[in-house]
Write a protein that holds these residues in place. Structure first.
Motif, PDB file in Angstrom:
ATOM      1  N   TYR A 381       0.798  -1.234   0.000  1.00 13.02           N
ATOM      2  CA  TYR A 381       0.000   0.000   0.000  1.00 13.02           C
ATOM      3  C   TYR A 381       0.827   1.279   0.000  1.00 13.02           C
ATOM      4  O   TYR A 381       0.341   2.346   0.372  1.00 13.02           O
ATOM      5  CB  TYR A 381      -0.984   0.006   1.190  1.00 13.02           C
ATOM      6  CG  TYR A 381      -1.766  -1.267   1.285  1.00 13.02           C
ATOM      7  CD1 TYR A 381      -2.819  -1.522   0.414  1.00 13.02           C
ATOM      8  CD2 TYR A 381      -1.423  -2.254   2.201  1.00 13.02           C
ATOM      9  CE1 TYR A 381      -3.515  -2.718   0.463  1.00 13.02           C
ATOM     10  CE2 TYR A 381      -2.117  -3.453   2.259  1.00 13.02           C
ATOM     11  CZ  TYR A 381      -3.158  -3.680   1.384  1.00 13.02           C
ATOM     12  OH  TYR A 381      -3.836  -4.869   1.430  1.00 13.02           O
ATOM     13  N   GLN A 382       2.063   1.186  -0.438  1.00  9.84           N
ATOM     14  CA  GLN A 382       2.920   2.359  -0.508  1.00  9.84           C
ATOM     15  C   GLN A 382       2.923   2.900  -1.932  1.00  9.84           C
ATOM     16  O   GLN A 382       2.986   2.140  -2.900  1.00  9.84           O
ATOM     17  CB  GLN A 382       4.348   1.997  -0.087  1.00  9.84           C
ATOM     18  CG  GLN A 382       5.291   3.191  -0.003  1.00  9.84           C
ATOM     19  CD  GLN A 382       6.654   2.791   0.542  1.00  9.84           C
ATOM     20  OE1 GLN A 382       6.900   1.623   0.828  1.00  9.84           O
ATOM     21  NE2 GLN A 382       7.544   3.757   0.687  1.00  9.84           N
ATOM     22  N   LEU A 383       2.854   4.225  -2.066  1.00  4.79           N
ATOM     23  CA  LEU A 383       2.926   4.833  -3.387  1.00  4.79           C
ATOM     24  C   LEU A 383       4.371   4.835  -3.872  1.00  4.79           C
ATOM     25  O   LEU A 383       5.292   5.175  -3.121  1.00  4.79           O
ATOM     26  CB  LEU A 383       2.402   6.275  -3.348  1.00  4.79           C
ATOM     27  CG  LEU A 383       0.921   6.477  -3.017  1.00  4.79           C
ATOM     28  CD1 LEU A 383       0.555   7.950  -3.149  1.00  4.79           C
ATOM     29  CD2 LEU A 383       0.027   5.632  -3.915  1.00  4.79           C
ATOM     30  N   GLU A 384       4.553   4.459  -5.139  1.00 10.27           N
ATOM     31  CA  GLU A 384       5.879   4.525  -5.749  1.00 10.27           C
ATOM     32  C   GLU A 384       6.198   5.986  -6.071  1.00 10.27           C
ATOM     33  O   GLU A 384       5.349   6.717  -6.603  1.00 10.27           O
ATOM     34  CB  GLU A 384       5.912   3.693  -7.028  1.00 10.27           C
ATOM     35  CG  GLU A 384       5.747   2.195  -6.795  1.00 10.27           C
ATOM     36  CD  GLU A 384       7.064   1.515  -6.460  1.00 10.27           C
ATOM     37  OE1 GLU A 384       8.022   2.228  -6.090  1.00 10.27           O
ATOM     38  OE2 GLU A 384       7.132   0.283  -6.566  1.00 10.27           O
ATOM     39  N   THR A 385       7.407   6.408  -5.739  1.00 10.98           N
ATOM     40  CA  THR A 385       7.805   7.799  -5.958  1.00 10.98           C
ATOM     41  C   THR A 385       9.153   7.858  -6.672  1.00 10.98           C
ATOM     42  O   THR A 385       9.850   6.850  -6.811  1.00 10.98           O
ATOM     43  CB  THR A 385       7.914   8.549  -4.617  1.00 10.98           C
ATOM     44  OG1 THR A 385       8.891   7.885  -3.797  1.00 10.98           O
ATOM     45  CG2 THR A 385       6.577   8.567  -3.889  1.00 10.98           C
ATOM     46  N   ASN A 392       7.682   8.642   2.758  1.00 12.12           N
ATOM     47  CA  ASN A 392       6.898   7.479   2.340  1.00 12.12           C
ATOM     48  C   ASN A 392       5.414   7.807   2.466  1.00 12.12           C
ATOM     49  O   ASN A 392       4.971   8.327   3.495  1.00 12.12           O
ATOM     50  CB  ASN A 392       7.241   6.276   3.211  1.00 12.12           C
ATOM     51  CG  ASN A 392       8.719   5.943   3.155  1.00 12.12           C
ATOM     52  OD1 ASN A 392       9.216   5.427   2.170  1.00 12.12           O
ATOM     53  ND2 ASN A 392       9.443   6.268   4.230  1.00 12.12           N
ATOM     54  N   ILE A 393       4.661   7.497   1.416  1.00 13.81           N
ATOM     55  CA  ILE A 393       3.225   7.765   1.413  1.00 13.81           C
ATOM     56  C   ILE A 393       2.485   6.448   1.217  1.00 13.81           C
ATOM     57  O   ILE A 393       2.745   5.709   0.263  1.00 13.81           O
ATOM     58  CB  ILE A 393       2.841   8.757   0.302  1.00 13.81           C
ATOM     59  CG1 ILE A 393       3.590  10.076   0.496  1.00 13.81           C
ATOM     60  CG2 ILE A 393       1.338   9.003   0.300  1.00 13.81           C
ATOM     61  CD1 ILE A 393       3.302  11.103  -0.563  1.00 13.81           C
ATOM     62  N   PHE A 394       1.565   6.170   2.137  1.00 13.98           N
ATOM     63  CA  PHE A 394       0.766   4.949   2.075  1.00 13.98           C
ATOM     64  C   PHE A 394      -0.696   5.325   1.862  1.00 13.98           C
ATOM     65  O   PHE A 394      -1.158   6.375   2.321  1.00 13.98           O
ATOM     66  CB  PHE A 394       0.902   4.152   3.374  1.00 13.98           C
ATOM     67  CG  PHE A 394       2.288   3.632   3.630  1.00 13.98           C
ATOM     68  CD1 PHE A 394       2.647   2.349   3.251  1.00 13.98           C
ATOM     69  CD2 PHE A 394       3.240   4.434   4.246  1.00 13.98           C
ATOM     70  CE1 PHE A 394       3.929   1.867   3.481  1.00 13.98           C
ATOM     71  CE2 PHE A 394       4.523   3.967   4.483  1.00 13.98           C
ATOM     72  CZ  PHE A 394       4.867   2.678   4.098  1.00 13.98           C
ATOM     73  N   VAL A 395      -1.419   4.449   1.165  1.00 14.69           N
ATOM     74  CA  VAL A 395      -2.853   4.667   0.961  1.00 14.69           C
ATOM     75  C   VAL A 395      -3.614   3.524   1.631  1.00 14.69           C
ATOM     76  O   VAL A 395      -3.487   2.372   1.247  1.00 14.69           O
ATOM     77  CB  VAL A 395      -3.212   4.770  -0.538  1.00 14.69           C
ATOM     78  CG1 VAL A 395      -2.842   6.130  -1.074  1.00 14.69           C
ATOM     79  CG2 VAL A 395      -2.528   3.689  -1.362  1.00 14.69           C
ATOM     80  N   ASN A 396      -4.372   3.863   2.652  1.00 13.11           N
ATOM     81  CA  ASN A 396      -5.155   2.882   3.406  1.00 13.11           C
ATOM     82  C   ASN A 396      -6.593   2.977   2.900  1.00 13.11           C
ATOM     83  O   ASN A 396      -7.408   3.723   3.418  1.00 13.11           O
ATOM     84  CB  ASN A 396      -5.071   3.199   4.900  1.00 13.11           C
ATOM     85  CG  ASN A 396      -5.539   2.045   5.751  1.00 13.11           C
ATOM     86  OD1 ASN A 396      -6.025   1.046   5.239  1.00 13.11           O
ATOM     87  ND2 ASN A 396      -5.405   2.180   7.054  1.00 13.11           N
ATOM     88  N   GLY A 397      -6.902   2.201   1.868  1.00 15.32           N
ATOM     89  CA  GLY A 397      -8.104   2.402   1.082  1.00 15.32           C
ATOM     90  C   GLY A 397      -7.664   2.944  -0.271  1.00 15.32           C
ATOM     91  O   GLY A 397      -6.466   3.046  -0.560  1.00 15.32           O
ATOM     92  N   LEU A 398      -8.593   3.300  -1.125  1.00 17.03           N
ATOM     93  CA  LEU A 398      -8.284   3.839  -2.452  1.00 17.03           C
ATOM     94  C   LEU A 398      -7.447   2.867  -3.278  1.00 17.03           C
ATOM     95  O   LEU A 398      -6.645   3.275  -4.116  1.00 17.03           O
ATOM     96  CB  LEU A 398      -7.545   5.184  -2.333  1.00 17.03           C
ATOM     97  CG  LEU A 398      -8.241   6.273  -1.520  1.00 17.03           C
ATOM     98  CD1 LEU A 398      -7.342   7.493  -1.380  1.00 17.03           C
ATOM     99  CD2 LEU A 398      -9.561   6.671  -2.145  1.00 17.03           C
TER     100      LEU A 398
END
Length: 442
Positions: A381-385, A392-398
């Motif tokens: 659930y981590q966004l690739e950057t 680090n940016i995680f999306v919990n949902g979406l």
């Protein structure tokens, strides 16, 4: 004065945010993680963490098993399980006699009960405006979260190394109604607050658009509270279909199926997503289907004929007419049309995921996307950057497109998702600690 840099800022403290907070708390209490290992802050727009307050209707239940709570799937020993909630509330034996799923009112109380125990680092009434990059030495070192305090009307800034986005999905409003939303035309997510404004002495004509669980629950609710009003149900399907509750088909809500789904090419995922739809969308439980069919049948015997379920149809035109609206209803297959008059339109048209949540717009150039412009999300659930972006940016949902129907916005996998995000954060933290030790040695 220099801003404090948080280890984790959670954007949103609804169920997904609460799930992460409970995972962090359990890591301390059950796994021996150091107390205060993480400096955390959660920001939530609402006044509290009440769950679906606009749809807390009497005699309605949740659509998932109560084991799929904030903790049981990842650690049944947690004090945040639904079973422990029942024990603490002295209702465990009474609930056992009821059988079946908890009612929504009880589940909302459970959500509130858990939230109150893990909300010490939460700022409510805080609307997230944007997440912006902070540059140091030619790269993005951390991010700045800009939020508006809805009580003081003041903007506040927070800095963080890691962001977990748990803001949920947006109400899906059909294009025909996007410029006409008001107290007469509203999404089901605003149901109770708009219904409070109605004159109960007046006979209204309601139009309920949609074919899912909340559409049929709203029709039943209106038919009870406004016994002399007319109700139109506009349904694109052949009728209210029941959920696919087959044992094997519902294994799509298992963690191993999420891994299988994630491993597929994007075209395969999209085809499979369509096949899984009726386990979760545009479908209803058997009890409400029976209740509505029986009500329509019995009222027809009495000659009332006030509930009209229009199948295979969609609204193709809307025009203001005095105190109400003229709707053009077109059959999808015969192309025949009819016009109805209504004064209240309730859109039970679900929710949708955004390609890029608005608050991440300032980071757009740093986020990797696929050929169709969708964010690239890892299994954890981590966004690739890009390489020069260190936070680090995680999306919990979406994550329905990338992880499947059982892993998007429902409670089904919420506890498991929170644990996976925390596991990844722990690995990142261990890596940072190792690098710091190596630097000190040198």
């Amino acid at each position: 004065m220099k801003n404090k840099v948080y280890d984790i800022i959670g954007l949103g403290f609804g169920p997904a945010g609460i799930a992460l907070a409970t995972a962090i708390k359990d890591d301390e209490e059950l796994n021996g993680a150091p107390i205060g290992k993480w400096s955390t802050m959660f920001l939530e727009k609402q006044l509290n963490s009440d769950w679906q307050p606009e749809m807390l209707l009497p005699n309605t239940d949740i659509q998932h098993h109560f084991f799929r709570d904030f903790a049981t799937p990842r650690n049944p020993r947690s004090r945040f399980t639904f079973a422990n909630y029942l024990k603490e509330k002295d209702r465990i034996f009474s609930f056992g006699l009821i059988g079946g799923n908890p009612g929504r009112i009880e589940w909302s109380d459970y959500v509130r009960w858990v939230a109150e125990q893990v909300s010490e680092n939460t700022l409510y009434s805080s609307e997230i405006l944007s997440v912006e990059p902070i540059y140091e030495s030619g790269q993005v070192d951390r991010v700045k979260v800009l939020a508006k305090d809805l009580i003081s009307n003041q903007n506040k800034e927070f800095e963080a190394k890691n962001i977990v986005l748990s803001t949920g999905r947006r109400a899906n409003v059909p294009p025909l109604f996007q410029d006409q939303l008001c107290s007469d035309i509203f999404h089901s997510s605003k149901f109770k607050s708009n219904m409070k404004k109605l004159d109960k002495e007046k006979n209204h004509t309601f139009t309920v658009v949609g074919s899912g669980q909340n559409a049929i629950e709203i029709i039943l609710k209106i038919s009870e509270e406004y016994p002399d009003s007319k109700i139109y149900s506009i349904n694109r399907n052949t009728g209210f279909r029941q959920y696919d509750l087959g044992h094997f088909s519902n294994e799509v809500f298992f963690p191993k199926f999420t891994s299988y789904y994630y491993s597929l090419p994007k075209s395969g995922r999209m085809n499979l997503l369509k096949e899984m739809a009726f386990t979760n969308y545009s479908s209803v439980d058997a009890d409400v289907s029976h209740a509505l069919y029986w009500k329509v049948y019995e009222e027809n015997i009495l000659g009332k004929n006030r509930i009209h379920v229009t199948k295979c149809s969609e609204i193709t035109g809307v025009k203001r007419d005095n105190d109400g609206y003229r709707l053009n209803i077109t059959d999808k297959y015969s192309s025949s049309s009819q016009e109805i008059y209504t004064d209240k339109i309730i859109l039970c048209t679900g929710f949708k995921e955004e390609k890029l949540p608005y608050m991440l717009e300032p980071l757009r150039s740093h986020l990797l996307t696929d050929e169709e412009g969708d964010l690239v999300v890892t299994r954890n659930y981590q966004l690739e950057t890009r390489e020069d972006f260190l936070p680090n940016i995680f999306v919990n949902g979406l994550t329905e497109k990338t992880h499947g129907i059982g892993d998007s916005a429902s409670f089904t996998m919420m506890a498991v998702k929170a644990q996976k995000i925390l596991d990844k954060l722990n690995k990142i933290h261990e890596g940072e600690s190792y690098m710091l030790k190596e630097t000190i040695k040198k």
